[in-house]
Design a protein around this motif. Structure first.
Motif, PDB file in Angstrom:
ATOM      1  N   LEU A  89     -20.134   2.747 -19.875  1.00 19.17           N
ATOM      2  CA  LEU A  89     -20.362   3.251 -18.121  1.00 19.17           C
ATOM      3  C   LEU A  89     -18.676   3.955 -17.933  1.00 19.17           C
ATOM      4  CD1 LEU A  89     -20.113  -1.068 -18.030  1.00 19.17           C
ATOM      5  CD2 LEU A  89     -21.941   0.890 -17.252  1.00 19.17           C
ATOM      6  N   GLY A  90     -18.050   4.334 -18.997  1.00 20.54           N
ATOM      7  CA  GLY A  90     -16.860   4.539 -18.497  1.00 20.54           C
ATOM      8  C   GLY A  90     -17.090   6.390 -18.433  1.00 20.54           C
ATOM      9  N   GLY A  91     -17.712   6.534 -19.560  1.00 22.43           N
ATOM     10  CA  GLY A  91     -18.457   7.905 -20.121  1.00 22.43           C
ATOM     11  C   GLY A  91     -19.341   8.248 -18.494  1.00 22.43           C
ATOM     12  N   LEU A  92     -20.205   7.332 -18.431  1.00 24.30           N
ATOM     13  CA  LEU A  92     -21.509   7.574 -16.684  1.00 24.30           C
ATOM     14  C   LEU A  92     -19.954   8.056 -15.376  1.00 24.30           C
ATOM     15  CD1 LEU A  92     -23.537   5.204 -17.414  1.00 24.30           C
ATOM     16  CD2 LEU A  92     -23.974   7.563 -17.512  1.00 24.30           C
ATOM     17  N   GLY A  93     -18.761   7.389 -15.995  1.00 18.12           N
ATOM     18  CA  GLY A  93     -18.339   7.957 -13.932  1.00 18.12           C
ATOM     19  C   GLY A  93     -17.775   9.789 -14.761  1.00 18.12           C
ATOM     20  N   PHE A  94     -17.785   9.841 -15.622  1.00 16.28           N
ATOM     21  CA  PHE A  94     -17.229  11.384 -16.028  1.00 16.28           C
ATOM     22  C   PHE A  94     -18.353  12.194 -16.032  1.00 16.28           C
ATOM     23  CE2 PHE A  94     -16.351  15.168 -18.238  1.00 16.28           C
ATOM     24  CZ  PHE A  94     -15.267  15.513 -18.124  1.00 16.28           C
ATOM     25  N   PHE A  95     -19.512  12.176 -15.798  1.00 19.67           N
ATOM     26  CA  PHE A  95     -21.231  13.046 -16.378  1.00 19.67           C
ATOM     27  C   PHE A  95     -21.358  13.159 -14.984  1.00 19.67           C
ATOM     28  CE2 PHE A  95     -20.154  12.201 -20.843  1.00 19.67           C
ATOM     29  CZ  PHE A  95     -19.772  14.155 -21.425  1.00 19.67           C
ATOM     30  N   MET A  96     -20.825  12.076 -14.012  1.00 17.84           N
ATOM     31  CA  MET A  96     -21.871  12.115 -12.930  1.00 17.84           C
ATOM     32  C   MET A  96     -20.875  12.241 -11.457  1.00 17.84           C
ATOM     33  SD  MET A  96     -23.543   8.286 -12.095  1.00 17.84           S
ATOM     34  CE  MET A  96     -21.977   7.015 -11.968  1.00 17.84           C
ATOM     35  N   SER A  97     -19.935  12.946 -12.327  1.00 14.87           N
ATOM     36  CA  SER A  97     -18.672  12.836 -10.790  1.00 14.87           C
ATOM     37  C   SER A  97     -19.132  14.576 -10.375  1.00 14.87           C
ATOM     38  CB  SER A  97     -17.426  13.506 -11.961  1.00 14.87           C
ATOM     39  OG  SER A  97     -17.399  14.747 -13.029  1.00 14.87           O
ATOM     40  N   ILE A  98     -20.317  14.999 -10.768  1.00 11.11           N
ATOM     41  CA  ILE A  98     -20.057  16.924 -10.422  1.00 11.11           C
ATOM     42  C   ILE A  98     -21.522  17.199  -9.856  1.00 11.11           C
ATOM     43  CG2 ILE A  98     -18.470  17.797 -11.661  1.00 11.11           C
ATOM     44  CD1 ILE A  98     -21.838  19.686 -12.696  1.00 11.11           C
ATOM     45  N   MET A  99     -22.206  16.374  -9.863  1.00 11.72           N
ATOM     46  CA  MET A  99     -23.686  15.500  -9.607  1.00 11.72           C
ATOM     47  C   MET A  99     -24.225  15.926  -8.308  1.00 11.72           C
ATOM     48  SD  MET A  99     -26.095  13.665 -12.418  1.00 11.72           S
ATOM     49  CE  MET A  99     -25.954  13.779 -14.043  1.00 11.72           C
ATOM     50  N   PHE A 100     -22.898  15.302  -6.912  1.00 10.64           N
ATOM     51  CA  PHE A 100     -23.865  15.554  -6.031  1.00 10.64           C
ATOM     52  C   PHE A 100     -23.370  16.678  -5.655  1.00 10.64           C
ATOM     53  CE2 PHE A 100     -23.448  14.235  -1.138  1.00 10.64           C
ATOM     54  CZ  PHE A 100     -24.581  14.076  -0.836  1.00 10.64           C
ATOM     55  N   PRO A 101     -21.788  16.573  -4.715  1.00 13.11           N
ATOM     56  CA  PRO A 101     -22.107  18.563  -4.456  1.00 13.11           C
ATOM     57  C   PRO A 101     -22.387  19.044  -5.546  1.00 13.11           C
ATOM     58  CG  PRO A 101     -19.907  17.278  -5.600  1.00 13.11           C
ATOM     59  CD  PRO A 101     -21.108  15.999  -6.030  1.00 13.11           C
ATOM     60  N   THR A 102     -22.756  19.188  -6.479  1.00 10.43           N
ATOM     61  CA  THR A 102     -23.537  20.639  -6.856  1.00 10.43           C
ATOM     62  C   THR A 102     -24.984  20.835  -6.716  1.00 10.43           C
ATOM     63  OG1 THR A 102     -22.338  20.259  -9.393  1.00 10.43           O
ATOM     64  CG2 THR A 102     -24.464  21.653  -9.550  1.00 10.43           C
ATOM     65  N   ILE A 103     -25.292  19.578  -6.940  1.00 10.69           N
ATOM     66  CA  ILE A 103     -27.152  19.946  -6.233  1.00 10.69           C
ATOM     67  C   ILE A 103     -26.687  20.116  -5.062  1.00 10.69           C
ATOM     68  CG2 ILE A 103     -28.612  18.018  -5.627  1.00 10.69           C
ATOM     69  CD1 ILE A 103     -27.867  16.277  -8.592  1.00 10.69           C
ATOM     70  N   PHE A 104     -26.277  19.487  -3.635  1.00 11.38           N
ATOM     71  CA  PHE A 104     -26.215  19.711  -1.691  1.00 11.38           C
ATOM     72  C   PHE A 104     -25.398  21.567  -2.612  1.00 11.38           C
ATOM     73  CE2 PHE A 104     -24.663  20.242   1.838  1.00 11.38           C
ATOM     74  CZ  PHE A 104     -25.121  18.919   2.126  1.00 11.38           C
ATOM     75  N   SER A 105     -24.376  22.156  -3.312  1.00 14.62           N
ATOM     76  CA  SER A 105     -24.662  23.110  -3.480  1.00 14.62           C
ATOM     77  C   SER A 105     -25.963  24.153  -3.235  1.00 14.62           C
ATOM     78  CB  SER A 105     -23.260  23.554  -3.435  1.00 14.62           C
ATOM     79  OG  SER A 105     -23.145  25.158  -3.133  1.00 14.62           O
ATOM     80  N   LEU A 106     -27.014  23.871  -4.893  1.00 19.65           N
ATOM     81  CA  LEU A 106     -27.256  24.293  -5.119  1.00 19.65           C
ATOM     82  C   LEU A 106     -28.558  24.556  -3.913  1.00 19.65           C
ATOM     83  CD1 LEU A 106     -27.164  23.823  -9.037  1.00 19.65           C
ATOM     84  CD2 LEU A 106     -26.899  26.109  -7.832  1.00 19.65           C
ATOM     85  N   GLY A 107     -29.107  22.910  -3.436  1.00 16.79           N
ATOM     86  CA  GLY A 107     -29.675  23.321  -2.139  1.00 16.79           C
ATOM     87  C   GLY A 107     -29.863  23.362  -0.518  1.00 16.79           C
TER      88      GLY A 107
END
Length: 434
Positions: free
Chosen positions: A347-365
């Motif tokens: 669960l803790g690791g998921l926090g680390f690896f989800m961290s950049i997903m939203f802004p990165t998807i947004f910027s690439l989009g």
């Protein structure tokens, strides 16, 4: 590779280095807004198990907290885009802050009446405010500087959203969760007056944190009102890309980003909404300890944002997104199949690896969209409706599996597969309008 100039944000109407320096304070203010909406979202992770207990809900009913907030994103995305186009970034942010505050203040009568329905209305209003804020603040952060560094800048601002993922669970656990839990048999054995007093006391604990949050939001809105901020616009010479709200979806990478964002947000909300239940059931923790571990998750989320922002200087954003998605898929598998400490680590690791997903998807989009950035931003914000739908799916899976929270984590696992596909190929800029 680094994003090419003008690939992630509109060309800026800047005239000299002094005007570029003038973006610093506006960027700081916008970063504060990222923190505040992060507080709202991460307090929801405390509210779900808390209101489940106080209002005697099943798993599916408890996820209506997410549905109320994220359905507002879907319904308000187009109006938010209209507001942004008509009133600009600054005024849209003020409108969002005031709506956010109004929803927070509505928690007080909801708690007094012990009304889950009124809580959901308050959360819907908060969601409307958040929609306006995100529609304005995400692209504003992206364009407050050089286009080639927009992904890094957006991740930096979003890192303070990550800070809220640490602060909100600690504050929420301290002020909202009581640690008192009774079985159905124990509640049935209580005198009715005692049982009602217990539920009323549990519900009342949300009053102080949401009253305080509402007051802070109004203060920030006043600050935005009186501070002069640059209204960044596309250069006059920049042609429209064909610009209708639905027409922008002909940019294939934007369409892919909308789908990826839907499933990413769904996955993130699933993970956080059931974190406390998962830590109790799979990790063997009590309610308060699980709540503080949610704060540890937030710490790793925040660390992932800062580390990810630094890595983006050396690793192409789509490649880093793909690597993080693979790690999240593996960790979801561990959460489903593991037990004890392994579940907590996952669960803790998921926090680390989800961290950049939203802004990165947004910027690439929004890469290369020029003056189509604003309607594209509305689509990417509207895709956040995944946070309304996927937790309900997960709650249904859990209820159908005899209240087995671990089984429900197959839902975010599947969501991360979609994010991986976007990071591997869907991000490519192609199929532009002519």
């Amino acid at each position: 590779m680094a994003l090419a100039p003008n690939s992630a944000a509109p060309a800026l109407a800047t005239e000299d280095s002094a005007s570029r320096r003038s973006y610093l304070f506006p960027f700081i203010l916008v970063t504060c807004v990222f923190f505040l909406w992060g507080m709202a979202h991460n307090l929801d992770s405390i509210l779900i198990p808390h209101l489940k207990k106080a209002c005697q809900l099943n798993n599916r009913q408890s996820t209506l907290v997410d549905t109320a907030v994220f359905m507002a994103y879907f319904l308000m995305a187009i109006p938010a885009g209209v507001l942004l186009k008509r009133f600009g970034y600054k005024n849209s942010i003020i409108i969002g802050l005031v709506a956010f505050a109004a929803g927070a203040f509505l928690f007080i009568p909801a708690a007094s009446a012990l009304s889950y329905g009124l809580f959901l209305v308050a959360l819907f209003i908060i969601g409307c405010g958040l929609t306006v804020l995100e529609t304005a603040a995400n692209p504003y952060a992206a364009v407050l500087g050089a286009p080639e560094t927009s992904t890094t800048r957006l991740n930096l601002a979003a890192s303070f959203n990550g800070l809220a993922a640490l602060v909100a669970p600690v504050v929420g656990t301290k002020l909202i969760l009581s640690g008192k839990e009774y079985s159905a048999a124990q509640l049935a054995a209580m005198p009715e007056a005692t049982r009602l007093a217990y539920f009323t006391h549990e519900a009342a604990s949300v009053k102080l944190p949401y009253l305080t949050l509402g007051g802070i939001l109004l203060l920030v809105a006043v600050l935005f009102y009186f501070v002069s901020l640059p209204e960044i616009k596309a250069e006059e010479s920049e042609p429209s890309e064909g610009g209708g709200f639905f027409a922008v979806l002909k940019h294939k990478h934007l369409s892919w980003a909308v789908v990826a964002q839907f499933f990413y947000v769904g996955a993130q909300v699933c993970v956080t909404s059931f974190f406390i239940r998962m830590a109790k059931q799979g990790g063997g923790l009590d309610e308060l300890t699980a709540g503080y571990y949610l704060g540890l998750y937030g710490l790793l989320f925040m660390a992932g944002r800062f580390i990810g922002t630094a890595l983006l200087k050396y690793v192409p954003s789509q490649r880093l997104l793909s690597i993080y998605a693979v790690a999240a898929i593996v960790l979801c598998g561990v959460a489903v199949l593991g037990n004890g400490a392994y579940v907590i680590y996952a669960l803790g690791g998921l926090g680390f690896f989800m961290s950049i997903m939203f802004p990165t998807i947004f910027s690439l989009g929004i890469a290369g969209l020029g003056s189509d950035t604003k309607p594209a931003s509305s689509w990417l914000v509207m895709s956040i409706v995944g946070g309304a739908i996927m937790p309900y799916v997960m709650g249904t899976v859990i209820d159908l599996q005899g209240d087995n929270t671990q089984a429900g984590y197959v839902v975010p696992l599947a969501c991360f597969v979609v994010v991986l596909l976007f990071g591997m190929s869907g991000y490519r800029v192609r199929g532009r309008l002519v």
